[in-house]
Design a protein around this motif. Structure first.
Motif, PDB file in Angstrom:
ATOM      1  N   ARG A   1       0.829  -1.210   0.000  1.00 20.99           N
ATOM      2  CA  ARG A   1       0.000   0.000   0.000  1.00 20.99           C
ATOM      3  C   ARG A   1       0.863   1.260   0.000  1.00 20.99           C
ATOM      4  NH1 ARG A   1      -5.209  -1.502   3.723  1.00 20.99           N
ATOM      5  NH2 ARG A   1      -4.968  -3.758   3.638  1.00 20.99           N
TER       6      ARG A   1
ATOM      7  N   TYR B 152       2.873   1.184  -3.690  1.00 25.07           N
ATOM      8  CA  TYR B 152       1.977   1.449  -4.823  1.00 25.07           C
ATOM      9  C   TYR B 152       0.835   2.359  -4.386  1.00 25.07           C
ATOM     10  CZ  TYR B 152       4.593  -2.408  -6.856  1.00 25.07           C
ATOM     11  OH  TYR B 152       5.614  -3.205  -7.327  1.00 25.07           O
TER      12      TYR B 152
ATOM     13  N   GLU C  14      -0.139   5.159  -5.268  1.00 24.80           N
ATOM     14  CA  GLU C  14      -0.909   5.857  -6.298  1.00 24.80           C
ATOM     15  C   GLU C  14      -2.131   5.050  -6.735  1.00 24.80           C
ATOM     16  OE1 GLU C  14       2.396   3.611  -8.531  1.00 24.80           O
ATOM     17  OE2 GLU C  14       2.105   4.615  -6.593  1.00 24.80           O
ATOM     18  N   HIS C  15      -2.152   3.754  -6.433  1.00 26.54           N
ATOM     19  CA  HIS C  15      -3.282   2.903  -6.792  1.00 26.54           C
ATOM     20  C   HIS C  15      -4.199   2.600  -5.594  1.00 26.54           C
ATOM     21  CE1 HIS C  15      -1.535   2.241 -10.720  1.00 26.54           C
ATOM     22  NE2 HIS C  15      -0.415   1.784 -10.183  1.00 26.54           N
TER      23      HIS C  15
ATOM     24  N   LEU D 192      -4.335  -5.428  -6.242  1.00 26.87           N
ATOM     25  CA  LEU D 192      -3.520  -4.694  -7.204  1.00 26.87           C
ATOM     26  C   LEU D 192      -3.400  -5.436  -8.532  1.00 26.87           C
ATOM     27  CD1 LEU D 192      -0.712  -3.393  -4.819  1.00 26.87           C
ATOM     28  CD2 LEU D 192      -2.380  -1.989  -6.039  1.00 26.87           C
TER      29      LEU D 192
ATOM     30  N   ASN E 201      -7.227  -5.231 -10.205  1.00 23.14           N
ATOM     31  CA  ASN E 201      -7.766  -3.915 -10.520  1.00 23.14           C
ATOM     32  C   ASN E 201      -7.272  -3.473 -11.901  1.00 23.14           C
ATOM     33  OD1 ASN E 201      -8.168  -1.069 -10.729  1.00 23.14           O
ATOM     34  ND2 ASN E 201      -8.382  -0.960  -8.497  1.00 23.14           N
TER      35      ASN E 201
ATOM     36  N   GLY F 249      -6.876  -0.679 -13.185  1.00 24.94           N
ATOM     37  CA  GLY F 249      -6.021   0.496 -13.160  1.00 24.94           C
ATOM     38  C   GLY F 249      -4.592   0.217 -12.757  1.00 24.94           C
ATOM     39  N   SER F 250      -4.320  -0.954 -12.170  1.00 27.81           N
ATOM     40  CA  SER F 250      -2.974  -1.240 -11.670  1.00 27.81           C
ATOM     41  C   SER F 250      -2.364  -2.518 -12.219  1.00 27.81           C
ATOM     42  CB  SER F 250      -2.996  -1.321 -10.137  1.00 27.81           C
ATOM     43  OG  SER F 250      -3.924  -2.300  -9.685  1.00 27.81           O
ATOM     44  N   ARG F 251      -3.179  -3.470 -12.653  1.00 24.27           N
ATOM     45  CA  ARG F 251      -2.652  -4.793 -12.957  1.00 24.27           C
ATOM     46  C   ARG F 251      -1.615  -4.790 -14.080  1.00 24.27           C
ATOM     47  NH1 ARG F 251      -8.459  -7.032 -15.110  1.00 24.27           N
ATOM     48  NH2 ARG F 251      -8.499  -5.940 -17.115  1.00 24.27           N
TER      49      ARG F 251
ATOM     50  N   GLU G  27       0.401  -2.411 -14.867  1.00 27.12           N
ATOM     51  CA  GLU G  27       1.566  -1.600 -14.525  1.00 27.12           C
ATOM     52  C   GLU G  27       2.525  -2.312 -13.578  1.00 27.12           C
ATOM     53  OE1 GLU G  27       0.720   2.385 -13.357  1.00 27.12           O
ATOM     54  OE2 GLU G  27      -0.965   2.615 -14.749  1.00 27.12           O
TER      55      GLU G  27
END
Length: 289
Positions: A186, A189, A191-192, A249, A252, A254-256, A258
């Motif tokens: 957490r 990362y 930002e996610h 993470l 999701n 939005g994060s997977r 990256e």
């Protein structure tokens, strides 16, 4: 034994609720459900409540040893609703709550039961116990795309810190014996992760009493329950070793894409032993010898 709702379980199991400690496991998906339940049974909880969607299956041995309760864990405020309902039904009983793919460790938990530890903690006039949620993650995300592997589990051995917890009711002055703890995935990362979900502290073990309420930030309405120690010396703290953040993470959108790996220079294989967590300073034995 299976129950069609939490209300029906509470109405028909007053005797079970009177004998603790009780573990509540909120099952959010089908990842490591059986190992989570077995781990907490082996830890010495008198009753383990598995709150889970009706479509999920359980192995036969767990059908006979846990209280399986049909429950919508995806509903809004599902955690607080369930925990607070059990609080109301079990005054005076020690309660624990976690999610699937989370594993409770406490000092010397390989040779002592949670019942023994809570008996000692009660003698120290403590009604709650702080725990840190330590993120676990698989070392190879190509091999384990959900980031979950018990055999290849890793954790961060450093990167944890604490900040004073401001009291908004007292002009923002720090609360006594309360801190906000951060670290793990957490933090790396962030930002996610929404700001309200970045803390890693939780009060997962507590003694129910009339009027007590769990809030949505894993704190309680009784501020003494949220303290890390009593005024006169250090107390036991515990650790919840959890794949939950890693799973989120990697699922999701939005994060997977990256994240290619969770490993970094401060990663270490998780040894599944309380000694490692004590050595890393991720929990405190206090006066518990």
């Amino acid at each position: 034994m299976r129950h069609t709702s939490l209300d029906s379980f509470i109405k028909t199991n007053t005797a079970a609720l009177a004998k603790g400690p009780i573990a509540i496991v909120l099952v959010e998906d089908d990842v490591e459900v059986d190992t989570t339940l077995r781990h907490h049974l082996q830890s010495g909880f008198a009753h383990v409540l598995a709150l889970m969607p009706p479509s999920f299956d359980l192995p036969r041995d767990l059908q006979e040893t846990v209280h399986r309760i049909d429950y919508d864990t995806a509903a809004g405020r599902a955690t607080e609703t369930a925990v607070n309902a059990v609080i109301d039904a079990a005054p005076g009983t020690w309660i624990y709550y976690c999610y699937n793919a989370e594993y409770l460790f406490f000092p010397f938990s390989e040779t002592r039961t949670v019942t023994e530890m809570l008996a000692f903690h009660t003698e120290e006039r403590r009604n709650a116990m702080l725990a840190y949620t330590v993120d676990l993650y698989a070392d190879d995300l190509d091999r384990y795309p959900q980031a979950v592997s018990l055999d290849a589990a890793h954790l961060d051995r450093s990167g944890y810190y604490a900040l004073a917890r401001p009291d908004v009711q007292n002009h923002g002055h720090p609360k006594e014996r309360q801190l906000d703890f951060f670290g793990g995935l957490r933090w790396r990362y962030e930002e996610h992760v929404p700001p309200a979900r970045r803390k890693i502290d939780r009060i997962p073990l507590f003694r129910a009493k009339p009027g007590l309420r769990l809030r949505d930030d894993h704190t309680f309405t009784d501020e003494e329950y949220n303290t890390y120690a009593c005024p006169w010396h250090h107390n036991i703290t515990a650790t919840i070793c959890s794949f939950r953040t890693a799973k989120a993470l990697k699922s999701n959108p939005g994060s997977r894409d990256e994240i290619d790996t969770f490993k970094w220079h401060n990663s270490a294989p998780f040894e599944w032993h309380s000694r490692q967590l004590l050595d890393l300073g991720l929990m405190e034995p206090g006066q518990w010898f």
